[in-house]
Design a protein around this motif. Structure first.
Motif, PDB file in Angstrom:
ATOM      1  N   THR A 517      55.600  15.057 -64.580  1.00 52.32           N
ATOM      2  CA  THR A 517      56.826  15.117 -63.773  1.00 52.32           C
ATOM      3  C   THR A 517      56.603  14.432 -62.420  1.00 52.32           C
ATOM      4  OG1 THR A 517      57.508  17.176 -64.803  1.00 52.32           O
ATOM      5  CG2 THR A 517      58.434  16.700 -62.629  1.00 52.32           C
ATOM      6  N   TYR A 518      55.536  14.813 -61.788  1.00 49.88           N
ATOM      7  CA  TYR A 518      55.189  14.261 -60.476  1.00 49.88           C
ATOM      8  C   TYR A 518      54.996  12.749 -60.555  1.00 49.88           C
ATOM      9  CZ  TYR A 518      52.158  13.508 -56.355  1.00 49.88           C
ATOM     10  OH  TYR A 518      51.593  13.052 -55.195  1.00 49.88           O
ATOM     11  N   TYR A 519      54.277  12.330 -61.565  1.00 54.47           N
ATOM     12  CA  TYR A 519      53.983  10.905 -61.763  1.00 54.47           C
ATOM     13  C   TYR A 519      55.269  10.089 -61.885  1.00 54.47           C
ATOM     14  CZ  TYR A 519      52.300   6.729 -64.222  1.00 54.47           C
ATOM     15  OH  TYR A 519      52.022   5.435 -64.588  1.00 54.47           O
ATOM     16  N   ASN A 520      56.205  10.639 -62.640  1.00 55.69           N
ATOM     17  CA  ASN A 520      57.456   9.910 -62.852  1.00 55.69           C
ATOM     18  C   ASN A 520      58.352   9.917 -61.628  1.00 55.69           C
ATOM     19  OD1 ASN A 520      58.167   8.853 -65.733  1.00 55.69           O
ATOM     20  ND2 ASN A 520      56.838  10.624 -66.016  1.00 55.69           N
ATOM     21  N   ALA A 521      58.259  10.983 -60.861  1.00 58.03           N
ATOM     22  CA  ALA A 521      59.175  11.114 -59.728  1.00 58.03           C
ATOM     23  C   ALA A 521      58.684  10.347 -58.504  1.00 58.03           C
ATOM     24  CB  ALA A 521      59.370  12.592 -59.396  1.00 58.03           C
ATOM     25  N   HIS A 522      57.385  10.234 -58.363  1.00 57.30           N
ATOM     26  CA  HIS A 522      56.852   9.630 -57.138  1.00 57.30           C
ATOM     27  C   HIS A 522      55.728   8.652 -57.448  1.00 57.30           C
ATOM     28  CE1 HIS A 522      59.110  12.705 -55.017  1.00 57.30           C
ATOM     29  NE2 HIS A 522      58.607  13.569 -55.884  1.00 57.30           N
ATOM     30  N   LYS A 523      55.911   7.459 -57.020  1.00 53.04           N
ATOM     31  CA  LYS A 523      54.855   6.462 -57.223  1.00 53.04           C
ATOM     32  C   LYS A 523      53.664   6.795 -56.340  1.00 53.04           C
ATOM     33  CE  LYS A 523      54.915   2.167 -58.029  1.00 53.04           C
ATOM     34  NZ  LYS A 523      55.111   0.698 -58.076  1.00 53.04           N
ATOM     35  N   VAL A 524      52.520   6.448 -56.835  1.00 53.34           N
ATOM     36  CA  VAL A 524      51.326   6.737 -56.045  1.00 53.34           C
ATOM     37  C   VAL A 524      50.784   5.468 -55.398  1.00 53.34           C
ATOM     38  CG1 VAL A 524      49.887   6.599 -58.118  1.00 53.34           C
ATOM     39  CG2 VAL A 524      49.027   7.769 -56.083  1.00 53.34           C
ATOM     40  N   LEU A 525      50.884   4.353 -56.103  1.00 56.55           N
ATOM     41  CA  LEU A 525      50.366   3.093 -55.540  1.00 56.55           C
ATOM     42  C   LEU A 525      51.442   2.456 -54.672  1.00 56.55           C
ATOM     43  CD1 LEU A 525      48.445   1.736 -58.648  1.00 56.55           C
ATOM     44  CD2 LEU A 525      47.596   3.091 -56.726  1.00 56.55           C
ATOM     45  N   ILE A 526      51.564   2.990 -53.484  1.00 56.33           N
ATOM     46  CA  ILE A 526      52.619   2.537 -52.574  1.00 56.33           C
ATOM     47  C   ILE A 526      51.994   1.842 -51.360  1.00 56.33           C
ATOM     48  CG2 ILE A 526      54.339   4.231 -53.223  1.00 56.33           C
ATOM     49  CD1 ILE A 526      53.274   6.052 -51.064  1.00 56.33           C
ATOM     50  N   GLU A 527      52.851   1.251 -50.561  1.00 58.89           N
ATOM     51  CA  GLU A 527      52.344   0.460 -49.434  1.00 58.89           C
ATOM     52  C   GLU A 527      51.768   1.319 -48.324  1.00 58.89           C
ATOM     53  OE1 GLU A 527      55.075  -2.490 -48.094  1.00 58.89           O
ATOM     54  OE2 GLU A 527      55.291  -3.360 -50.104  1.00 58.89           O
ATOM     55  N   ASP A 528      52.332   2.498 -48.169  1.00 57.72           N
ATOM     56  CA  ASP A 528      51.804   3.425 -47.173  1.00 57.72           C
ATOM     57  C   ASP A 528      50.448   3.943 -47.670  1.00 57.72           C
ATOM     58  OD1 ASP A 528      51.153   5.527 -45.551  1.00 57.72           O
ATOM     59  OD2 ASP A 528      53.204   6.302 -45.420  1.00 57.72           O
ATOM     60  N   THR A 529      49.396   3.256 -47.247  1.00 54.89           N
ATOM     61  CA  THR A 529      48.083   3.571 -47.831  1.00 54.89           C
ATOM     62  C   THR A 529      47.584   4.956 -47.455  1.00 54.89           C
ATOM     63  OG1 THR A 529      47.029   2.454 -45.973  1.00 54.89           O
ATOM     64  CG2 THR A 529      47.358   1.169 -47.994  1.00 54.89           C
ATOM     65  N   ALA A 530      48.038   5.487 -46.340  1.00 56.71           N
ATOM     66  CA  ALA A 530      47.609   6.824 -45.942  1.00 56.71           C
ATOM     67  C   ALA A 530      48.109   7.860 -46.956  1.00 56.71           C
ATOM     68  CB  ALA A 530      48.110   7.156 -44.542  1.00 56.71           C
ATOM     69  N   VAL A 531      49.400   7.767 -47.265  1.00 57.36           N
ATOM     70  CA  VAL A 531      49.966   8.686 -48.254  1.00 57.36           C
ATOM     71  C   VAL A 531      49.350   8.406 -49.627  1.00 57.36           C
ATOM     72  CG1 VAL A 531      52.072   9.353 -49.478  1.00 57.36           C
ATOM     73  CG2 VAL A 531      52.129   8.954 -47.003  1.00 57.36           C
ATOM     74  N   ARG A 532      49.197   7.131 -49.925  1.00 56.48           N
ATOM     75  CA  ARG A 532      48.594   6.751 -51.206  1.00 56.48           C
ATOM     76  C   ARG A 532      47.232   7.419 -51.381  1.00 56.48           C
ATOM     77  NH1 ARG A 532      46.114   0.974 -51.475  1.00 56.48           N
ATOM     78  NH2 ARG A 532      44.522   2.162 -50.346  1.00 56.48           N
ATOM     79  N   ASP A 533      46.403   7.301 -50.365  1.00 55.82           N
ATOM     80  CA  ASP A 533      45.057   7.865 -50.474  1.00 55.82           C
ATOM     81  C   ASP A 533      45.078   9.379 -50.670  1.00 55.82           C
ATOM     82  OD1 ASP A 533      44.005   5.392 -50.288  1.00 55.82           O
ATOM     83  OD2 ASP A 533      43.452   5.533 -48.162  1.00 55.82           O
TER      84      ASP A 533
END
Length: 561
Positions: A517-533
């Motif tokens: 569910t989480y994976y589909n709702a929110h991308k992880v590889l995003i430009e905001d590297t802080a949140v990404r990490d």
RNA sequence: GCGCUCGUAGCUCAGCUGGAUAGAGCAUCGGCCUUCUAAGCCGGUGGUCGCAGGUUCGAGUCCUGCCGGGCGCGCCA
């Protein structure tokens, strides 16, 4: 986390006791439970309802007094009183994500504990007689017994996996006769075929190997086929060794290994059976009747006395069973778990009664039993009964060949032991979300896939590297996931304590679902590297828990699918 | 007949030591792939927790009885 809440409550309770609101001569242990509904916070406690009588005031009022006296804690955001008097705890977001660090630190050890303190525990399971290939029922026993063993090890016990088998007696004799008949060229259709002979194709395999003078190795012995059709003893020894080797191959394919193979015959050879008989006689619990020797098991809760030595002088299976368990006790296993099919439930009372009659200090309820119900196999909605190899039943090998080891293990362990199990071959084979095995494995593979993608982008993350500021994780899904991850250790503890491995399967299904569910709702590889990490750190923690859990089930955690 | 055990949505099953409006998946109906694996996600429909009593502030969960399924009741293992 739960402990934190529990400690806060205990402190408040103690204050109330010293103030005289609650009687000082009673002990109150708050039970902190997980909430089903998020509006009830993260944890809930019912102590105010339980103790309201002792306090002599309404539960809500007691709850208010209790909450006022709770010490401050940074882990708790707010506390509410709800319904008839529940105290609901809302934990702070920061404290919820501490678990991510813990998991990545402890890696493969996350969820394990030392409660067992190295205590020796024996789990006896499968224990099939060497008269044919393992059937589905044995498979269920193997899956449950092994998973239980792994769970106990995860709880700090030192586990011995043991396989007991009968290598003498009526059915082995029957096996020898069946093989001998095949050796002599008879088939089950012949009128001279033994009345209760084993009819499966595997009997022919044994006969051919015997005639060919093959050498088989099993359980520390090596037997070569003598090729003599009239030497029944040689045929028996060969057949037993051959089929034991076959069962070992089945178990190996299933990923189950035993530490000890215990032969019933050894109990006769080393005098253990005689020793048991003498002790029972000395203790005055035996008597002669109708030319047989009986044991007064009724004195220990059995509904009738049992024959221990037959008219013909031979012992019933019951006596070596008692001798075997005496041996287990003498080997120092204070905890023994026997995993068997429910068709053995009548032996539970009997064996325990026999052990009490020995009067050697064995506790009354020893050993423990885990009895699983029968397994039915279906395909296209129809019950499958026949296997070519075994003749009259579906074998473990059939299932592994057809649906694979992971799915077989998962399905056989994922059900409560005391419910009858329908093994749906179509479902186990399907590669969609209706199949929980793939669903869980897919979650693991997805995370690994994201890591590969990240690497392509030039960012390399170690599997246990916690990078990023976890306080950037602010989504509800993220907090829910963290809470679910935090539940894993108590799951490992309770599943082992209750001897209920199926909880693990369900937990992993839920965790995988939350992740998808989480994976589909929110991308992880995003430009905001802080949140990404930060998100990747959470991903890694999820991956670790899924891997740990699947490992306890004996199911693989693939990196790609 | 006696003993053990199970009986939760059409199907397969969860429901932790009794706790706050009963949960999943499948099936069914309807949505989402130019974007990190659609082996995935989102939403709708669907249950007097076998029946009847009892204990409790509170029962799917504990007790009793009944009904129904499974297993066991050998001088077989």
């Amino acid at each position: 986390m739960k402990e934190t809440v529990s400690e806060l409550l205990q402190s408040a309770l103690a204050t109330l006791q010293s103030e005289g609101t609650l009687p000082a001569n009673q002990t109150f242990t708050p039970q902190v439970g997980n909430t089903k509904d998020k509006s009830h916070g993260d944890y809930a406690c019912n102590i105010a309802l339980v103790a309201s009588k002792a306090a002599g005031c309404p539960p809500r009022k007691l709850a208010e007094a209790l909450v006022e006296r709770l010490p401050n804690s940074s882990a708790v955001d707010k506390v509410e009183i709800a319904g008839p008097g529940f105290i609901n705890f809302f934990m702070s977001t920061a404290s919820a994500f501490e678990v991510v660090n813990t998991i990545l630190d402890e890696a493969g050890h996350y969820g394990r504990n030392r409660n067992g303190n190295g205590e020796k525990v024996q789990v006896e399971f499968v224990s099939a007689n060497p008269t044919g290939p393992l059937h589905v029922g044995h498979g269920r026993g193997a899956a449950i017994g092994d998973c239980l063993s792994r769970l106990l090890e995860a709880n700090g016990y030192e586990v011995t996996r043991e396989f007991y088998y009968n290598d003498a007696g009526a059915q082995i004799n029957n096996l020898a006769l069946s093989v001998q008949s095949r050796v002599k060229g008879l088939t089950p259709e012949d009128e001279n075929w033994p009345a209760d002979g084993y009819r499966g194709d595997y009997i022919t395999d044994v006969a051919n190997a015997y005639l060919a003078g093959e050498t088989v190795t099993a359980d520390d012995r090596e037997v070569t086929g003598k090729a003599d059709p009239d030497d029944q003893q040689a045929i028996q020894e060969f057949a037993v060794a051959y089929l034991r080797r076959e069962q070992d191959l089945d178990l190996k394919a299933f990923g189950v290994e035993f530490d000890v193979y215990f032969l019933e015959s050894s109990l006769y050879e080393n005098g253990k059976v005689e020793e048991a008989v003498e002790r029972l006689q000395e203790n005055g619990y035996t008597y002669e009747h109708d030319g047989a020797m009986w044991l007064k098991t009724t004195e220990f809760g059995d509904d009738k006395d049992r024959v221990m030595r037959k008219k013909d002088g031979g012992y019933t299976y019951f006596l070596p069973d008692v001798a075997y368990h005496l041996d287990k006790w003498q080997r120092g296993f204070t905890t023994v778990i026997n995993e068997q099919g429910a068709d053995h439930h009548s032996t539970v009372t009997r064996v325990r009664a026999g052990l009490q009659a020995l009067n050697v200090g064995i506790p009354k309820g020893w050993p423990d039993y885990v009895l699983h119900q029968m397994v039915m196999v279906t395909r296209s909605g129809q019950e499958v009964k026949i296997s070519k190899r075994a003749g009259s039943y579906v074998t473990v090998r059939d299932l592994i060949d057809e649906v694979g080891r992971d799915a077989t293990r998962f399905f056989l362990a994922a059900r409560r032991v005391d419910s009858q199990l329908t093994f749906d071959i179509d479902l186990a084979r399907s590669q969609t979300n209706e199949n929980p095995v793939y669903y869980i494995q897919y979650a693991h593979a997805r995370i690994c896939s994201v890591l590969r993608k990240l690497k392509e982008e030039g960012v390399e993350r170690g599997l246990n590297e916690c990078v990023g500021d976890l306080s950037l994780l602010t989504l509800d899904e993220e907090k829910d996931l963290a809470n679910q991850l935090a539940k894993y250790p108590e799951l490992i503890e309770s599943s082992a304590k209750l001897r209920e491995p199926h909880h693990l399967a369900h937990y992993l299904r839920d965790l995988a679902g939350q992740f998808h569910t989480y994976y589909n709702a929110h991308k992880v590889l995003i430009e905001d590297t802080a949140v990404r990490d930060a998100r990747i750190s959470l991903y890694l923690a999820i991956r670790q828990v899924i891997a740990n859990g699947l490992d306890l089930l004996g199911v693989s955690a693939p990196e790609e699918m």
